[in-house]
Scaffold this motif. Structure first.
Motif, PDB file in Angstrom:
ATOM      1  N   SER A   1      36.208  19.557   5.896  1.00 13.52           N
ATOM      2  CA  SER A   1      35.782  18.593   7.020  1.00 13.52           C
ATOM      3  C   SER A   1      34.452  17.795   6.496  1.00 13.52           C
ATOM      4  O   SER A   1      34.520  16.699   6.925  1.00 13.52           O
ATOM      5  N   PHE A   2      33.502  18.369   5.836  1.00 11.52           N
ATOM      6  CA  PHE A   2      32.173  17.873   5.585  1.00 11.52           C
ATOM      7  C   PHE A   2      32.650  16.657   4.778  1.00 11.52           C
ATOM      8  O   PHE A   2      32.369  15.346   4.924  1.00 11.52           O
ATOM      9  N   VAL A   3      33.618  16.621   3.547  1.00 14.82           N
ATOM     10  CA  VAL A   3      33.788  15.630   2.925  1.00 14.82           C
ATOM     11  C   VAL A   3      34.815  14.474   3.342  1.00 14.82           C
ATOM     12  O   VAL A   3      34.474  13.205   3.516  1.00 14.82           O
ATOM     13  N   ARG A   4      35.697  14.877   4.146  1.00 21.19           N
ATOM     14  CA  ARG A   4      36.639  13.984   4.786  1.00 21.19           C
ATOM     15  C   ARG A   4      35.791  13.199   5.966  1.00 21.19           C
ATOM     16  O   ARG A   4      36.076  12.117   6.206  1.00 21.19           O
ATOM     17  N   LYS A   5      35.021  13.825   6.536  1.00 19.49           N
ATOM     18  CA  LYS A   5      33.936  13.022   7.618  1.00 19.49           C
ATOM     19  C   LYS A   5      33.223  12.091   6.851  1.00 19.49           C
ATOM     20  O   LYS A   5      33.081  10.915   7.405  1.00 19.49           O
ATOM     21  N   GLN A   6      32.695  12.192   5.801  1.00 14.77           N
ATOM     22  CA  GLN A   6      31.653  11.426   5.173  1.00 14.77           C
ATOM     23  C   GLN A   6      32.531  10.094   4.430  1.00 14.77           C
ATOM     24  O   GLN A   6      31.970   9.088   4.546  1.00 14.77           O
ATOM     25  N   VAL A   7      33.807  10.484   3.931  1.00 13.53           N
ATOM     26  CA  VAL A   7      34.625   9.355   3.378  1.00 13.53           C
ATOM     27  C   VAL A   7      35.490   8.743   4.137  1.00 13.53           C
ATOM     28  O   VAL A   7      35.174   7.439   4.264  1.00 13.53           O
TER      29      VAL A   7
ATOM     30  N   ILE B   1      35.757   9.012   7.830  1.00 13.34           N
ATOM     31  CA  ILE B   1      35.043   8.469   9.149  1.00 13.34           C
ATOM     32  C   ILE B   1      33.932   7.658   9.136  1.00 13.34           C
ATOM     33  O   ILE B   1      33.864   6.605   9.481  1.00 13.34           O
ATOM     34  N   LEU B   2      32.852   7.932   8.169  1.00 11.12           N
ATOM     35  CA  LEU B   2      31.700   7.454   8.260  1.00 11.12           C
ATOM     36  C   LEU B   2      31.615   6.202   7.309  1.00 11.12           C
ATOM     37  O   LEU B   2      31.274   4.980   7.643  1.00 11.12           O
ATOM     38  N   GLU B   3      32.250   6.470   5.887  1.00 18.35           N
ATOM     39  CA  GLU B   3      32.207   5.114   5.076  1.00 18.35           C
ATOM     40  C   GLU B   3      33.453   4.243   5.432  1.00 18.35           C
ATOM     41  O   GLU B   3      33.205   2.895   5.563  1.00 18.35           O
ATOM     42  N   LEU B   4      34.683   4.717   5.629  1.00 13.89           N
ATOM     43  CA  LEU B   4      35.929   3.765   5.638  1.00 13.89           C
ATOM     44  C   LEU B   4      35.905   3.366   7.236  1.00 13.89           C
ATOM     45  O   LEU B   4      36.614   2.544   7.591  1.00 13.89           O
ATOM     46  N   GLY B   5      35.168   3.979   8.409  1.00 13.31           N
ATOM     47  CA  GLY B   5      35.465   3.686   9.597  1.00 13.31           C
ATOM     48  C   GLY B   5      36.713   4.241  10.284  1.00 13.31           C
ATOM     49  O   GLY B   5      37.048   3.369  11.180  1.00 13.31           O
ATOM     50  N   ILE B   6      37.450   5.186   9.645  1.00 15.27           N
ATOM     51  CA  ILE B   6      38.663   5.706  10.397  1.00 15.27           C
ATOM     52  C   ILE B   6      38.384   6.444  11.573  1.00 15.27           C
ATOM     53  O   ILE B   6      37.081   7.324  11.793  1.00 15.27           O
TER      54      ILE B   6
END
Length: 138
Positions: A16-22, A24-29
């Motif tokens: 969850s940590f990595v996927r949220k960073q990449v 949700i936060l970085e790509l705006g999904i």
């Protein structure tokens, strides 16, 4: 560098940590598009460097789909993505899967081509981003 093969319940915090960073936060999904019911049944992979902080993630579904491959920005271009992908392919082969496939962001298509993935060239919109389906015999 190492890759841990795991399941959702055992590695949920790292995944969850990595996927949220990449994603949700970085790509705006949107978060509601990132989290799905496939996590519970998939085989997951988490990469680590020299510390306990995860550097990347990936998952493999029983139908041969590789998805959610993400590497934190500070660890890109250091081999983590390739390690995750190679491990997912190895596990797929061990599961008796003969062909793996994925929906790559168009921006990173060449990364997958270097790992012998091929495409029919059809681009589609997924989670608001341009993707291309790619596959590889194993």
């Amino acid at each position: 560098m190492k890759v841990l093969t795991s399941d959702w319940n055992s590695s949920k915090d790292q995944l969850s940590f990595v996927r949220k960073q990449v994603f949700i936060l970085e790509l705006g999904i949107p978060a509601e598009e990132e989290w799905d019911d496939q996590d519970e049944d998939a085989v997951h992979f988490v990469s680590f460097g020299t510390t306990a902080v995860p550097t990347g993630t990936c998952r493999l579904s029983e139908d041969g789909q590789i998805s959610k491959l993400a590497v934190l920005p500070a660890y890109r271009h250091q081999g983590y993505g390739e390690m995750l992908l190679i491990r997912a392919i190895k596990v797929a082969r061990e599961m008796g899967i003969r062909k793996v496939f994925l929906n790559a962001l168009v921006d990173v298509q060449t990364f997958y081509e270097k790992q012998n993935f091929h495409t029919d060239g059809k681009v589609f919109l997924g989670a608001g981003k341009l993707h291309i389906r790619m596959e590889r015999d194993i």
